[in-house]
Write a protein that holds these residues in place. Sequence first.
Motif, mmCIF file in Angstrom:
data_model
loop_
_atom_site.group_PDB
_atom_site.id
_atom_site.type_symbol
_atom_site.label_atom_id
_atom_site.label_comp_id
_atom_site.label_asym_id
_atom_site.label_seq_id
_atom_site.Cartn_x
_atom_site.Cartn_y
_atom_site.Cartn_z
ATOM 1 N N ILE A 137 9.797 8.982 -0.024
ATOM 2 C CA ILE A 137 9.420 7.509 1.263
ATOM 3 C C ILE A 137 8.609 7.028 0.859
ATOM 4 C CG2 ILE A 137 9.045 7.313 3.536
ATOM 5 C CD1 ILE A 137 10.453 9.640 4.196
ATOM 6 N N TYR A 138 7.414 7.450 0.519
ATOM 7 C CA TYR A 138 6.420 6.580 0.496
ATOM 8 C C TYR A 138 6.973 5.998 -1.268
ATOM 9 C CZ TYR A 138 0.920 5.201 -1.884
ATOM 10 O OH TYR A 138 0.285 4.940 -2.399
ATOM 11 N N THR A 139 6.824 6.221 -2.222
ATOM 12 C CA THR A 139 6.929 5.989 -3.826
ATOM 13 C C THR A 139 7.786 4.578 -3.457
ATOM 14 O OG1 THR A 139 6.387 7.479 -4.400
ATOM 15 C CG2 THR A 139 7.188 6.257 -6.054
ATOM 16 N N PRO A 140 9.039 4.917 -3.051
ATOM 17 C CA PRO A 140 10.154 3.780 -3.171
ATOM 18 C C PRO A 140 9.518 2.443 -2.594
ATOM 19 C CG PRO A 140 11.173 5.905 -2.750
ATOM 20 C CD PRO A 140 9.844 6.090 -2.724
ATOM 21 N N LEU A 141 8.935 2.703 -0.638
ATOM 22 C CA LEU A 141 8.385 1.737 0.200
ATOM 23 C C LEU A 141 7.456 0.373 -0.473
ATOM 24 C CD1 LEU A 141 8.689 3.081 3.045
ATOM 25 C CD2 LEU A 141 10.367 1.935 2.789
ATOM 26 N N LYS A 142 6.690 1.258 -1.834
ATOM 27 C CA LYS A 142 5.428 0.845 -2.601
ATOM 28 C C LYS A 142 6.239 -1.293 -2.558
ATOM 29 C CE LYS A 142 3.708 4.153 -4.931
ATOM 30 N NZ LYS A 142 2.813 4.220 -6.605
ATOM 31 N N ARG A 143 7.738 -0.747 -3.585
ATOM 32 C CA ARG A 143 7.535 -2.342 -3.387
ATOM 33 C C ARG A 143 8.429 -3.251 -3.040
ATOM 34 N NH1 ARG A 143 5.192 -1.096 -7.587
ATOM 35 N NH2 ARG A 143 5.252 0.219 -8.911
ATOM 36 N N ARG A 144 8.380 -2.459 -1.745
ATOM 37 C CA ARG A 144 8.940 -2.881 -0.179
ATOM 38 C C ARG A 144 8.376 -3.552 1.262
ATOM 39 N NH1 ARG A 144 13.610 1.050 -0.118
ATOM 40 N NH2 ARG A 144 14.727 0.640 -2.640
ATOM 41 N N THR A 145 7.614 -2.782 1.275
ATOM 42 C CA THR A 145 6.460 -3.221 2.646
ATOM 43 C C THR A 145 4.934 -3.180 1.685
ATOM 44 O OG1 THR A 145 6.398 -2.872 4.377
ATOM 45 C CG2 THR A 145 7.196 -1.217 3.598
ATOM 46 N N PRO A 146 4.273 -3.462 2.341
ATOM 47 C CA PRO A 146 2.598 -3.260 2.896
ATOM 48 C C PRO A 146 2.651 -2.702 3.674
ATOM 49 C CG PRO A 146 2.618 -5.128 3.646
ATOM 50 C CD PRO A 146 4.220 -5.417 3.402
ATOM 51 N N HIS A 147 3.454 -1.609 4.747
ATOM 52 C CA HIS A 147 3.066 -0.599 5.810
ATOM 53 C C HIS A 147 3.341 -0.074 4.596
ATOM 54 C CE1 HIS A 147 2.951 -4.151 8.804
ATOM 55 N NE2 HIS A 147 4.143 -3.888 8.654
ATOM 56 N N ASN A 148 3.463 0.399 3.674
ATOM 57 C CA ASN A 148 3.828 1.485 3.067
ATOM 58 C C ASN A 148 2.850 2.221 2.647
ATOM 59 O OD1 ASN A 148 2.489 0.027 0.666
ATOM 60 N ND2 ASN A 148 2.660 1.693 -0.172
ATOM 61 N N THR A 149 1.174 2.077 2.844
ATOM 62 C CA THR A 149 0.421 2.660 3.058
ATOM 63 C C THR A 149 -0.259 3.442 3.856
ATOM 64 O OG1 THR A 149 -0.915 0.591 1.709
ATOM 65 C CG2 THR A 149 -2.477 1.946 2.935
ATOM 66 N N LEU A 150 0.298 2.971 4.791
ATOM 67 C CA LEU A 150 0.716 3.631 6.077
ATOM 68 C C LEU A 150 1.079 5.030 6.238
ATOM 69 C CD1 LEU A 150 -0.898 4.490 9.558
ATOM 70 C CD2 LEU A 150 1.618 3.146 9.977
ATOM 71 N N ILE A 151 2.404 4.417 5.313
ATOM 72 C CA ILE A 151 2.951 5.786 5.321
ATOM 73 C C ILE A 151 2.233 7.138 4.209
ATOM 74 C CG2 ILE A 151 5.479 6.627 4.581
ATOM 75 C CD1 ILE A 151 6.465 4.150 6.066
ATOM 76 N N GLY A 152 1.948 6.654 3.042
ATOM 77 C CA GLY A 152 1.193 7.292 2.254
ATOM 78 C C GLY A 152 0.232 7.473 2.709
ATOM 79 N N ALA A 153 -0.243 7.375 4.182
ATOM 80 C CA ALA A 153 -1.501 8.221 4.777
ATOM 81 C C ALA A 153 -1.460 9.805 5.549
ATOM 82 C CB ALA A 153 -2.071 7.556 5.435
ATOM 83 N N LEU A 154 0.096 9.584 5.422
ATOM 84 C CA LEU A 154 1.007 11.106 6.350
ATOM 85 C C LEU A 154 0.167 12.201 4.886
ATOM 86 C CD1 LEU A 154 3.700 9.617 8.217
ATOM 87 C CD2 LEU A 154 1.679 10.082 9.313
ATOM 88 N N PRO A 155 1.036 11.995 3.386
ATOM 89 C CA PRO A 155 1.331 12.533 2.610
ATOM 90 C C PRO A 155 -0.819 12.987 2.145
ATOM 91 C CG PRO A 155 2.211 10.950 1.876
ATOM 92 C CD PRO A 155 2.224 10.698 3.588
#
Length: 181
Positions: A137-155
């Motif tokens: 989830i986090y790795t693919p979203l890095k290229r799609r949305t700046p909100h990936n940082t929020l999702i990356g905070a979970l792991p």
Amino acid sequence: MTELATEAPPVSIDRSTAAAYAELCKLRLNTMSALSAVAGYGLVAPTLGLWTAFHVGLGTMLVACGAAAVNQAIEAPFDRQMRRTERRPLPTGQVTPAQATGFGLALGFVGGLELFVGASPLAALLALATMALYLLIYTPLKRRTPHNTLIGALPGAMPVLVGVAAAEAGFPPIGWALFAI
């Protein structure tokens, strides 16, 4: 009369290859994950079991290193394009994406097994779920949305819950408080 050799010849380890695999692990960063898991365990465990704390740290470290290696295999084409990452093991050809992926998955499996046997099945499940969340989830979203940082905070916050799960059958409020911090 000739003597028969009783010892195997020494195994030669290419230092540059070993260093490349160590770099895939992002040891400094993932040491923090392991320490967070041990801290979560230590804060919640009714009595501190040093062997369990050791297994929590080692298992978490192995799973985190596995995630880092697979992540770099996924990110290799992009790492070649950035000055900051162009000298990593995959862009330089020291390690192939297949080697990094196999290495990372093996580390994740061994780390999950370490947690399952040495800590708790729930701790192992959480650590492997963290790896999956990070990679799928986090790795693919890095290229799609700046909100990936929020999702990356979970792991990023999950290791403390791995430690809490090793000490408790569930998640006490302190575990959720540590996760939220």
